[in-house]
Scaffold this motif. Sequence first.
Motif, PDB file in Angstrom:
ATOM      1  N   UNK A  28      73.846  52.712  11.866  1.00  0.00           N
ATOM      2  CA  UNK A  28      72.732  52.176  13.276  1.00  0.00           C
ATOM      3  C   UNK A  28      71.122  52.885  12.594  1.00  0.00           C
ATOM      4  N   UNK A  29      70.419  52.214  12.787  1.00  0.00           N
ATOM      5  CA  UNK A  29      69.151  51.653  12.187  1.00  0.00           C
ATOM      6  C   UNK A  29      68.451  51.254  12.954  1.00  0.00           C
ATOM      7  N   UNK A  30      66.707  51.023  12.588  1.00  0.00           N
ATOM      8  CA  UNK A  30      66.320  50.557  12.991  1.00  0.00           C
ATOM      9  C   UNK A  30      66.057  48.913  12.090  1.00  0.00           C
ATOM     10  N   UNK A  31      65.042  47.541  12.992  1.00  0.00           N
ATOM     11  CA  UNK A  31      65.390  46.352  12.141  1.00  0.00           C
ATOM     12  C   UNK A  31      65.014  46.647  11.394  1.00  0.00           C
ATOM     13  N   UNK A  32      63.006  47.636  10.501  1.00  0.00           N
ATOM     14  CA  UNK A  32      62.817  47.281   9.797  1.00  0.00           C
ATOM     15  C   UNK A  32      63.291  47.641   8.998  1.00  0.00           C
ATOM     16  N   UNK A  33      64.334  48.664   8.451  1.00  0.00           N
ATOM     17  CA  UNK A  33      65.411  49.458   7.639  1.00  0.00           C
ATOM     18  C   UNK A  33      66.720  48.565   6.991  1.00  0.00           C
ATOM     19  N   UNK A  34      66.657  47.711   8.332  1.00  0.00           N
ATOM     20  CA  UNK A  34      67.903  46.305   7.128  1.00  0.00           C
ATOM     21  C   UNK A  34      66.845  45.485   6.415  1.00  0.00           C
ATOM     22  N   UNK A  92      80.490  57.151  11.568  1.00  0.00           N
ATOM     23  CA  UNK A  92      79.151  56.414  11.979  1.00  0.00           C
ATOM     24  C   UNK A  92      77.998  57.434  11.039  1.00  0.00           C
ATOM     25  N   UNK A  93      76.436  56.235  10.685  1.00  0.00           N
ATOM     26  CA  UNK A  93      75.689  56.984  10.209  1.00  0.00           C
ATOM     27  C   UNK A  93      74.915  56.568  10.147  1.00  0.00           C
ATOM     28  N   UNK A  94      73.491  57.402  10.658  1.00  0.00           N
ATOM     29  CA  UNK A  94      72.302  56.948  11.039  1.00  0.00           C
ATOM     30  C   UNK A  94      71.398  57.263  10.255  1.00  0.00           C
ATOM     31  N   UNK A  95      70.389  55.858   9.837  1.00  0.00           N
ATOM     32  CA  UNK A  95      69.494  55.493   8.828  1.00  0.00           C
ATOM     33  C   UNK A  95      68.085  54.822  10.102  1.00  0.00           C
ATOM     34  N   UNK A  96      67.022  55.974   9.881  1.00  0.00           N
ATOM     35  CA  UNK A  96      66.000  55.957  10.935  1.00  0.00           C
ATOM     36  C   UNK A  96      64.293  56.775   9.382  1.00  0.00           C
ATOM     37  N   UNK A  97      62.963  56.027   9.801  1.00  0.00           N
ATOM     38  CA  UNK A  97      62.345  56.937   9.297  1.00  0.00           C
ATOM     39  C   UNK A  97      62.162  58.438   9.764  1.00  0.00           C
ATOM     40  N   UNK A  98      63.183  59.116  10.239  1.00  0.00           N
ATOM     41  CA  UNK A  98      62.821  60.499  10.577  1.00  0.00           C
ATOM     42  C   UNK A  98      64.632  60.844   9.515  1.00  0.00           C
ATOM     43  N   UNK A  99      65.874  60.336   9.819  1.00  0.00           N
ATOM     44  CA  UNK A  99      66.751  61.347  10.022  1.00  0.00           C
ATOM     45  C   UNK A  99      67.906  60.255   8.752  1.00  0.00           C
ATOM     46  N   UNK A 100      68.763  60.573   7.699  1.00  0.00           N
ATOM     47  CA  UNK A 100      69.821  60.011   7.272  1.00  0.00           C
ATOM     48  C   UNK A 100      70.465  60.838   7.469  1.00  0.00           C
TER      49      UNK A 100
END
Length: 659
Positions: free
Chosen positions: A380-386, A363-371
């Motif tokens: 797993x990400x926020x909708x803006x990233x997608x 599982x991976x995480x992509x947000x404005x704070x963590x990659x």
Amino acid sequence: MPSLDSEDYELQLPFGPPPVLPDVQKQLKEYLLCPDRLPIHDYEHAQQFWPRESNPRSLYHCDVSSSETVLKFDRDPSTGQLLDFREVYLSDVGTTAKNSMSLTRAPGPMSEATRGSANNFPFWPGGFPESSLQDVQLEEDTDIDFDNNLLVVPPGFNCGVEFRPDNRTPVTKEAIKAEESVKMPEEEGNEVVVNLMELLQREEDFLGLWKDEIPKKQETPCPKVYLGKTLEIDQELDQLVPKEDIIPVLNISETATVKGPTSSQWAEVIDVSEPVRDFHQKIPDMAKTWDFELDIFQKQAILKLEEHSNVFVAAHTSAGKTVVAEYAIALSQRNKTRAVYTSPIKALSNQKYRDFKNTFGDVGLITGDFQINQTASCLIMTTEILRSMLYRGSEVCRDLEYVIFDEVHYINDSERGHVWEEVLILLPKHVSIVMLSATVPNTLEFAGWVGRTKQKKMFVISTPKRPVPLQHYLYTGSGGKSKSEMFLLLDQDGRFIDQGYAAAVAAKKSRETSFKSSYGPKNPRSQLNPKQEKTMWVGLIDHLRKEDKLPVVAFTLSRNRCDQTSESLTTVDLTTSDDKHRIRTFFQQCIQRLKEPDRLLPQVVKMQNLLMQGIGIHHSGILPILKEIVEMLFQEGKVKVRMKHFPWKVFERLPDNIL
């Protein structure tokens, strides 16, 4: 000594004032265009030459054009034996991310595999008819008649711009009205002939003098009804009017449940009232199993996921919507594809990353704070990233099988709702959509819009009732003797409790009466001062602790109010010695990733002291690592009170008893 002006000073110098810096452009021009100024003594450095060995064979090397065919082989399906080779023509030859939106285009570099590039074309969105290269060439080859085929009315408008016969001069409304009102005078020499007899005949016809008489129609006598036929008429009336015992009576007391439409062209509501008896026969080998019996709506959703259909799960809070998301991720891992889980806020993304990391591993995480682990099979990400990945033509879209939209009702947000709309429109046609929400009233209408946009039917699955009861209380206490004043206003069935409201009003009035008797007839202040507010919060938390209602999430209207409230609770201690040891150890392990000066920041020191008392702060002004610490300790149950500033639109799934 007389002072000299600047102009007098310039006149005294023979060549003007000295330059501050030489003109570099002038020097470079003289160096290149005036070879006579080259030094004659130091000629070795006057002109430099770097010898190069010629290699004529390098001219033979060139980029090979893309092959229009490829060899494919046929095998025996039972034994796997190689049977034959065949040459297959390729449709998209030479297509790349810079010139094509096709899924069969050549893949980009590995550096752009996850996030894509701003120079890439997005993949062709599903639900839109794909235009081939031949159609584009036909549109380019068609000749346009610029005299007759030009539109004067834009699409969607009622009127446009009208031109004069020269097709260049526009005609305004004022000019048209002037032409209609002003009549051109008749040319001289033209005689006007008036037929007087015709005018007289028209006037006489108008008065009705020349009209022929219209014969009157003969009135037909009405049929007479004799008294002897009254018996037959009564018999006919008895047959037409039913008897009293046959007439249906409307029973107003028994109101029937009015059911709305259950299906449309692009959406269908699945019936969850009947149990799924042949569930294990339809899916003998499930991608993921649980140690509890699945609910009916969960089984129906899993059946549709196995069919690779679009699913909209509109279930109540805590009903088990995450089971559907987990099965979609398990299906993607079994099929060696990818799944994307989107959420509206970073806190929910971080929480789901921790949960799914323990369940699925990759599982991976992509947000404005963590990659973290951006090449994982489940992201797993926020909708803006997608949305950014779709616009930039990310290579993740090729292997993407499921996209899970948690809290999809956020599409109704006035500021960020367009992000969900863009993502739903841009998703390729091979991607299945899984939408989760608990607060969408018009599920069939919303699902119909998504199905019509993607040209693929959407199945709506909902739950009939809320599994976890939700009750609304009103706290009127202000500390001291009134700290236990909490009254039930709305029960778990949604019924308003009149007795609770009357008791709350009576308690409030009695406090106002005691205030007037002590301080005079002045009305008490509507807003509490800091000391009264502190007493109120301490009394409320003490009451909740005695009633075993902790942990609790307290929402405030501003970040400043959130910080002030947490500072007023410094005298409250909600943790045991074991909790303090766990909090101290975990906090020190987490901040080891920070630099030594950053560990001594006032916010870090203050947060540690509050956490030791069982109180956490969570808002946008807190460092991301500190927010992560608060979330994880709150899930473990070590943090009892969580102060949060957040708009009232979406909540994380946290183990709280009181909001």
